[in-house]
Each structure stands twice: as structure tokens, then as C-alpha cells.
Design a protein around this motif. Structure first.
Motif, PDB file in Angstrom:
ATOM      1  N   ARG A  64      -4.276   4.565   1.744  1.00 17.31           N
ATOM      2  CA  ARG A  64      -4.321   3.116   1.942  1.00 17.31           C
ATOM      3  C   ARG A  64      -3.132   2.662   2.782  1.00 17.31           C
ATOM      4  O   ARG A  64      -3.260   1.820   3.669  1.00 17.31           O
ATOM      5  CB  ARG A  64      -4.345   2.399   0.589  1.00 17.31           C
ATOM      6  N   TYR A  65      -1.978   3.251   2.499  1.00 16.43           N
ATOM      7  CA  TYR A  65      -0.796   2.911   3.301  1.00 16.43           C
ATOM      8  C   TYR A  65      -0.985   3.369   4.747  1.00 16.43           C
ATOM      9  O   TYR A  65      -0.772   2.604   5.699  1.00 16.43           O
ATOM     10  CB  TYR A  65       0.440   3.559   2.675  1.00 16.43           C
ATOM     11  N   SER A  76       5.228   7.996   3.710  1.00 20.21           N
ATOM     12  CA  SER A  76       5.699   6.821   2.967  1.00 20.21           C
ATOM     13  C   SER A  76       7.215   6.745   2.949  1.00 20.21           C
ATOM     14  O   SER A  76       7.804   5.668   3.038  1.00 20.21           O
ATOM     15  CB  SER A  76       5.179   6.848   1.528  1.00 20.21           C
ATOM     16  N   GLU A  77       7.852   7.903   2.808  1.00 22.27           N
ATOM     17  CA  GLU A  77       9.314   7.911   2.754  1.00 22.27           C
ATOM     18  C   GLU A  77       9.924   7.499   4.089  1.00 22.27           C
ATOM     19  O   GLU A  77      10.917   6.774   4.129  1.00 22.27           O
ATOM     20  CB  GLU A  77       9.815   9.299   2.329  1.00 22.27           C
ATOM     21  N   TYR A  91      -2.749  19.323  -2.377  1.00 26.08           N
ATOM     22  CA  TYR A  91      -1.304  19.266  -2.627  1.00 26.08           C
ATOM     23  C   TYR A  91      -0.583  19.024  -1.303  1.00 26.08           C
ATOM     24  O   TYR A  91       0.349  18.226  -1.216  1.00 26.08           O
ATOM     25  CB  TYR A  91      -0.782  20.594  -3.193  1.00 26.08           C
ATOM     26  N   ARG A 128      -1.060  15.468  -0.116  1.00 26.32           N
ATOM     27  CA  ARG A 128      -0.255  14.557  -0.959  1.00 26.32           C
ATOM     28  C   ARG A 128       1.195  14.554  -0.472  1.00 26.32           C
ATOM     29  O   ARG A 128       1.831  13.526  -0.356  1.00 26.32           O
ATOM     30  CB  ARG A 128      -0.363  14.975  -2.417  1.00 26.32           C
ATOM     31  N   GLU A 129       1.706  15.755  -0.203  1.00 26.46           N
ATOM     32  CA  GLU A 129       3.089  15.870   0.241  1.00 26.46           C
ATOM     33  C   GLU A 129       3.259  15.233   1.623  1.00 26.46           C
ATOM     34  O   GLU A 129       4.256  14.548   1.885  1.00 26.46           O
ATOM     35  CB  GLU A 129       3.486  17.354   0.270  1.00 26.46           C
ATOM     36  N   ALA A 178      -3.752   6.335  -2.625  1.00 28.02           N
ATOM     37  CA  ALA A 178      -2.738   5.308  -2.361  1.00 28.02           C
ATOM     38  C   ALA A 178      -2.037   5.588  -1.028  1.00 28.02           C
ATOM     39  O   ALA A 178      -1.816   4.677  -0.220  1.00 28.02           O
ATOM     40  CB  ALA A 178      -1.725   5.271  -3.501  1.00 28.02           C
ATOM     41  N   GLY A 179      -1.727   6.856  -0.802  1.00 29.06           N
ATOM     42  CA  GLY A 179      -1.078   7.224   0.460  1.00 29.06           C
ATOM     43  C   GLY A 179      -1.971   6.944   1.655  1.00 29.06           C
ATOM     44  O   GLY A 179      -1.502   6.545   2.725  1.00 29.06           O
ATOM     45  N   GLU A 209      -2.890   9.522  -6.065  1.00 28.45           N
ATOM     46  CA  GLU A 209      -1.739   9.379  -5.166  1.00 28.45           C
ATOM     47  C   GLU A 209      -2.170   9.518  -3.704  1.00 28.45           C
ATOM     48  O   GLU A 209      -1.679   8.804  -2.827  1.00 28.45           O
ATOM     49  CB  GLU A 209      -0.679  10.443  -5.473  1.00 28.45           C
ATOM     50  N   LEU A 242       1.580  12.777   2.830  1.00 31.75           N
ATOM     51  CA  LEU A 242       1.524  11.318   2.684  1.00 31.75           C
ATOM     52  C   LEU A 242       2.815  10.781   2.076  1.00 31.75           C
ATOM     53  O   LEU A 242       3.251   9.671   2.405  1.00 31.75           O
ATOM     54  CB  LEU A 242       0.309  10.918   1.843  1.00 31.75           C
ATOM     55  N   ALA A 243       3.431  11.574   1.205  1.00 38.47           N
ATOM     56  CA  ALA A 243       4.730  11.161   0.657  1.00 38.47           C
ATOM     57  C   ALA A 243       5.766  11.109   1.772  1.00 38.47           C
ATOM     58  O   ALA A 243       6.583  10.181   1.839  1.00 38.47           O
ATOM     59  CB  ALA A 243       5.165  12.120  -0.451  1.00 38.47           C
ATOM     60  N   PRO A 281       2.629   7.672  -2.270  1.00 40.14           N
ATOM     61  CA  PRO A 281       3.515   8.421  -3.162  1.00 40.14           C
ATOM     62  C   PRO A 281       4.813   8.781  -2.452  1.00 40.14           C
ATOM     63  O   PRO A 281       4.874   8.850  -1.231  1.00 40.14           O
ATOM     64  CB  PRO A 281       2.709   9.682  -3.477  1.00 40.14           C
ATOM     65  N   PHE A 311       0.824  -1.216   0.000  1.00 43.57           N
ATOM     66  CA  PHE A 311       0.000   0.000   0.000  1.00 43.57           C
ATOM     67  C   PHE A 311       0.855   1.262   0.000  1.00 43.57           C
ATOM     68  O   PHE A 311       0.327   2.348   0.151  1.00 43.57           O
ATOM     69  CB  PHE A 311      -0.905   0.053   1.229  1.00 43.57           C
TER      70      PHE A 311
END
Lengths: 430, 430
Positions: free
Chosen positions: B96-97, B310-311, B300, B303-304, B93-94, B90, B306-307, A45, A42
Motif C-alpha cells: 500500500r505504501y 519504508s525505512e 520473506y 517483506r524485507e 501494508a508495504g 506486512e 518493502l521494509a 513494515p 500507508f
């Protein structure tokens, strides 16, 4: 001094993996929770967001003023911090100027234009109330949908797409149906019609109705005088003539509208939009209480947008929008195009609807404008789908250079399709 | 070529001031509208906004990550432009993670955390449904208020402030009341309690109830596995552990929750929050339709955010929050302070509640922290008002330097009031 070892196992945790001792060692999991493993399928981005630069010349959002975007990088404040409450006060003052009202009751709904619409409808109607909805495009239909969800009885008054409702028709309908509320859209972005509000406020007062106006696509671009025109409630959006990002909805109620809100016999069917609660966050009732967390960056942006409006002055802004509108139409007529709205008196300066000529593929022209010029020109919506293009001239975008770019995109897109507006291509290019 | 003079008086306007000819010359006013003069007594703010830099170490909003604020300066896209829809993908997806779910049904509600709460409650309850609301602070009370507005029958299950609900009590209540929905708050920011979700999903499935979880103050800071823990719906806010500005509410529903939404016998009492409509903007049903204008800059930002999650990776983020929580308590205990939440197993890492010792003026300490250190430390809320301080360690703020600053503010603020935690001032400073 408290003995650390007596604080419920805190110190013991680091060295103790027993579930009974400190609950899974790190304390990450609470009683009995299973430590499922993180599923990286999952994974979201990564990397820094990049977006293309475009000219947003459709019905909105338009391009944001860079000064407004920059305001969104200011550090966050708490939603109840005095400096933030002072910014809310500034926003309210800016809204009073924008709406031309002395009313104490202005605020930003914490959502997009639809949130302003829903906040107005939810608070001004009770189950069983009759609402007369002027439908000159899709916004009336949407208000009708909302009003039904809140239990109101909806009477729709339709007019042909591309025309405005006449005061005579409005008068007859108000006198027949005696609604609690009359709803009108000043700038109907689906058809490009600007509804005259002349005499409507007075009509409503004579008949005991409230007047609610949707000014999402018009506020700041064309005149609106909430007090002088006897508008009881009006809402707008942040992303049209204010040139801020979408996400906040300016709203105003006057004393007549507030009397309705205060006198309700039923609770508003929404906590989030209940003006008796939200208004107390905005200081409407003499105090300040926490209702929800204000949208800090977004409200910075709107504060900056309202400062820009105040610095330019409303009349100068209206004249700028009108000049851009005239410049656009002079060019479009040269290209052989015609307005969808037959009567000049019904045309909205901020969203312009252009008839798609027979034989021209409207979508191909939009694609060309975007691909070659990075210019957004939109197709129709609702009753105008497939029949028109829509060009927005709003706020930061209502200026000569943007109009020229739109005209260049039309000129080139029409030429590609062999459309010459009835004159030969050679003559047209001469 | 269209004759410009035949286009409804457009060209004639510039030279003609007659109301009959082109309607007040400039076209600024529509039929019969009176040109009231702009009242500058309502003039709004002017000049560029400035705000102070603060350390927001209360229960939220926390400080935004500068990378996230910077994303808000990117140029706007249209709300239906393919690159913007790709950003929405995106975000999904973020989410979901972040939620640890394979569900197709994730989105951002266009509003603050309360909007996520209202969206969940409005869609998952129908008039007459019974909802069992776990109340371990103010969020349960708020959900109860909302649910009643939507016509549901509310059964509240209370626990003492500072404690979590036990699975035994939850089981007894679910079996007795057979609710359509059970609501729990994972991170109760008013009391600093973290509610264990162990066994609750299974309990709900056995009894035909849906499980709705408020994870506003906890998501991203402590473990949550929506699928593995059988959580049917969960929402959060953007301004807590995601370190974005307030204004967007992450929301997830699984198939069980969607079956309820799809099988409703009544329309949702809100257009703005109706998931059958909003979901179609987010592509939940295989297409994309316009419902409202997405909050471009705000999304925006998310999104950032969530990135960044994820990172870093969820486990690393949870461990970082846990480490900050432990660092804070080691320091607080050294200062002679005690946790409000008696049981370590019930303590929330992201919002820490600290007992105000007898004789100490909690508000004076908060004022000192802000005045001297620009550090926000909050008082209590609801059941904890006047009894605790609340310290948030969320997202970008969950790091050693911020914890040290909070401890410095407490150390100095307590010393000013002569509080030494039971040891002499000399010993404390030794």
C-alpha cells in the motif's frame, strides 16, 4: 562530442524549476503528472524480519534443508547469463534422475505445485477434450476445476476417501469414456493414500489416452519411474520431499505428451504457462529465448535440492522415507492410534493420516504440539477434515529424531486429553 | 489398545516378503507396481553450487540487497501459520505504501512479473471485452498476446519506439474504441521510455474504462500514486527497484477494478490466477482460505525489500534513482554518447537506453564490460535490438559507485574500439 546543452534540456534541469523547461526541476515527474505528496499512513513494515523456528511435520511445506536455504544467499545472475543457463541444464539433469526419464522435456514451472498442475492441464487439454479425473481426495477436484476453465469436458471417477482407485475401475472408465487424458494423484495428501500406478500407463497407451500424474507429495519419497511406468506427464512441488522452499514446480513431459502439445489446434489459454514458449527458455527446442525472468534464487535452491537427491541416491532416499513411516506407525500404534487408510497397500509413506479417536479434540492436540514442541501436526483437508491428523515425513524431515518428536507430541497431547488407547493410563506409562 | 497385528499387516511386513502378505516386503511398491531399477545415467548434479559475483546493471534482475538474500535463510513457516499470515499482512501494508493506495486489494502473485501481468489481464478482461493496449515497446505486445488468449478483443495503439503516447492520442483512441480496459506501461524497459500517466486515470473514468499500468521496471524508482492518479490496477516485479530475487509480482486493484472482478459473468480462465480465490488467501474478503502454498522464502524476501523501502522513504528513493540517472548521463555525454529517447521528459531513470554510435560493435562492448569488470550492460530488446545499450539503475544498484563502474566499462570498451565521440583520443583523455 555531443554538446551537453543540446541533449534535450538535461543539463539545464538542475538549475531550472520551470515546468516548461525541464519538467518540474528534478525530472521526477513526467508531462503534467501531479506531484501528490507521499502518504505515510500507508508506511509499510520496518526492521529486520524474524520468524520462529518450527518443525513442519504436516503435509508440507516441510523444513527446508539448511544447505538449500544457504544456496539462496548466492549472488543473483541474470536470467539469460550462460552460467545461469548452465544451472538450468543441471536442474533438467537432476529432474531426469528424479523422474527416472530420458525425456528431454523437463523444467521448473515458475510457481508453486499448483502452477505445475495448471501448466500440465493447460497444455495437455484443448477445449472439447475429455479428461478422466481420478478423484481420491482434493487434488482430483482441483484438476477438474482447472480443466473446466480450459474448456475440457471432465469425467470424474471417484473412490471413497482413504482408498485408491483399482485398475479394474480405471480400465472400465477409460474404455467407456475414451478420454484424451487420464489424471491420477500418486500421493493424495488430503487422505494419505498412495495410488498404485501399475498397469495404468499401458492402459492409457492401449486406449490412446495420455497419463498425467500428480506427484507433488510423493516425488522423491516413494518410487516413481516415469519411463518404465509409461507416465506421459508428471509434476511435483519443491517444498515436499525435495525440502526446498515452495515456489517451483518440477514438470516432465515425454514425447507422446509433447506430440499433443505440438499438435494443438488452439493456442494455450495462458501465456505464462505455454510450453511452446517456456520450453524454449529451457532449451527444449534447440535454442534459448527469453520468455519470462527465471526465479534465480528459487532455482538455485532447487538445483541444490536435486544435488542432495543425487548424492543420496533415489533408492536410499525411498528406503529412508519408508523407515521413517514404519517408525512413526510403530509408535502411533503403541499409543492406540489407527491409520485412516485401511489397507496397508494404499498407505502413503510421506503423508500419514491418523484417525482421530472418539472423544479426542484433534485441534487441541495440534495446538498442544505447536505450543509445547513447536511441532506442526495438521488436521484433515477436504474429505478428511475433522477426521484425521496428517503427519508429513518428507525429505529432510524423514529421519528418526523428527519422528520421535512427533510421537512425543502425540503421547503428551493424548495424555492431556485422558486418551489411553483402551489401556489404563498406568499400564500405558509402564 | 489396538492390536498391532490387526492393523492391516503393518507389523507382519518386515518379516514377510510375499506379495500377498505385505506387498513386496518393504512396502516401497504398491499393488502390482514393477520395481524398475534406478537408472544412474540420469544422475543429476552433485556438489555445492557456486556462482560468480556480477554487477547486474542491465534492465533486471538487478543485484539483490544482501539483507534481502539473508532473509531467505530464515526457517520456513507453514503457508497458513498465523506468523506467516502476519508477514503477508506486512507485505500488504508495504505494498500500500509502495503503490500509494488505501486499497485493501494488494498481494503478491506467486510468479515473476509476467505472472502479475497475466493475473491482471485474466481477471480484468472477459471474453469479448475490448482492451486498448498502448504499445511503446514489447510489454504492450505481450499484454495483447495474453488478452487474446483470454478471448478479449485487442486494439493496439502504437507509438514510435523511444517515444511516449500523448494524452491527446490516448483520448482519441479511448473515445473511439470505448475499451473496457486501457493498458499502459509506465517504465518501458525495452525502449527506456517513461510514459506519463497524467490525466489518463481521469480519461478512463470519464469513459467507463479501467486503467491497468505495468510498473515492473519503474515501481519504487520513479513516482507512482495509484490513488491520486486514479490507477485502477497496477503490477510490478520483485527483481527491479525492490532488489529482491525474481519470483513475486506485487499487484494492486482498487474498488473499481474489484467491481469488475466481482461482476464477471464468466469464470477466470485460470485457477492459479483467479483473484476471487487467491484474494481469499490474502484476506481480501474478510477470511483466509488455502488456495495455493505461499512462496515462503520469496515472500520473506519481499517483506524485507518493502521494509527497506519504508525505512528509506519513497521520496528519498525516487531522488536517489534520479541522481544516479543524472550521474550516468553526465558521464555518458562526456564519452560522446547520446540518449535513445529524444525527449528528456520521456526518459526513464531506472532503465537507460543509449544509442550505439555508428561503427561501434555493441555486443563487443557488452562482452568487454562483463569480461573485465563483471558488469552487465545489455543490448536492446524488441524494437531496440541492435540499436541501443540498456543500463539499469534500480534499487540497491542505484548508487554512485555502480554508476562509476558502468562508466568505466563504457570508457574502456569504447576506447578499445577507437571511439572517441568526435573528439580526439588525446583530448578525451586530457
Amino acid at each position: 562530442m555531443v554538446d551537453p546543452n543540446q541533449v534535450a534540456g538535461l543539463e539545464a534541469c538542475a538549475a531550472n524549476d520551470s515546468p516548461d523547461g525541464c519538467l518540474y526541476g528534478t525530472g521526477l515527474y513526467k508531462t503534467g503528472e501531479s506531484a501528490a505528496s507521499v502518504d505515510d499512513t500507508f508506511r509499510g513494515p520496518t526492521g529486520t524480519l524474524e520468524v520462529p523456528q518450527r518443525f513442519l511435520m504436516g503435509p508440507g511445506p516441510g523444513n527446508a534443508n539448511p544447505r538449500i536455504l544457504a544456496a539462496q544467499t548466492l549472488p543473483l545472475l541474470g536470467h539469460m547469463h550462460p552460467p545461469f543457463l548452465a544451472i538450468m541444464d543441471e536442474i533438467q539433469a537432476g529432474l531426469r534422475y528424479l523422474f527416472q526419464t530420458s525425456s528431454n522435456y523437463t523444467l521448473l514451472a515458475s510457481g508453486t505445485g499448483h502452477a505445475g498442475m495448471e501448466m500440465a492441464v493447460a497444455n495437455l487439454l484443448e477445449p472439447g477434450d475429455t479428461v478422466l479425473v481420478g478423484v481420491n481426495g482434493i487434488w482430483g477436484e482441483r484438476v477438474a476445476d482447472m480443466a473446466e476453465r480450459f474448456g475440457a469436458k471432465v469425467v470424474a471417477l471417484h473412490t471413497e476417501a482413504g482408498t485408491a482407485l483399482s485398475l479394474a475401475d480405471l480400465t472400465a472408465a477409460v474404455e467407456l469414456h475414451r478420454p484424451a487424458l487420464l489424471f491420477l494423484t500418486q500421493g493424495e495428501s488430503s487422505t494419505g493414500v498412495r495410488q498404485s500406478l501399475a498397469g495404468v500407463g499401458e492402459l492409457c497407451r492401449r486406449n490412446g489416452a495420455l497419463l498425467l500424474v500428480d506427484a507433488v507429495a510423493s516425488l522423491g519419497g516413494v518410487p516413481l519411474f516415469a519411463d518404465a511406468w509409461q507416465i506421459d506427464a508428471v509434476y511435483s512441488g519443491s517444498q515436499k520431499c525435495l525440502s526446498a522452499p515452495p515456489g517451483a514446480a518440477p514438470l516432465m513431459l515425454n514425447e507422446r505428451a509433447m506430440a499433443k502439445v505440438r499438435g494443438r489446434s488452439s493456442k494455450v489459454r495462458s501465456y505464462y504457462f505455454d510450453l511452446l514458449l517456456v520450453g524454449d527458455y529451457w532449451g527444449w527446442y534447440g535454442s534459448r529465448s527469453y520468455h519470462h525472468t527465471g526465479m534465480v534464487s528459487m532455482w538455485y535452491a532447487v538445483r541444490e535440492a536435486l544435488a542432495i537427491v543425487s548424492e543420496e541416491g533415489l533408492e536410499a532416499g525411498w528406503a529412508r522415507h519408508d523407515a521413517a513411516h514404519r517408525q512413526l506407525w510403530e509408535g502411533l500404534i503403541q499409543l492406540g492410534l489407527e491409520p485412516f487408510v485401511a489397507e496397508e497397500r494404499d498407505r502413503l509413506a510421506t503423508v500419514n493420516t491418523i484417525k482421530v479417536p472418539a472423544g479426542v479434540d484433534w485441534a487441541a492436540l495440534c495446538k498442544h504440539a505447536m505450543d509445547v514442541y513447536a511441532v506442526e501436526v495438521s488436521g484433515g483437508l477436504g474429505p478428511t477434515a475433522g477426521k484425521v491428523w496428517r503427519v508429513g515425513l518428507m525429505g529432510y524431515n524423514a529421519k528418526p529424531a523428527n519422528v520421535e518428536l512427533v510421537l512425543a507430541a502425540f503421547r503428551s497431547g493424548l495424555a492431556l486429553q485422558g486418551f489411553t488407547g483402551g489401556v489404563s493410563a498406568a499400564a500405558a506409562s509402564a
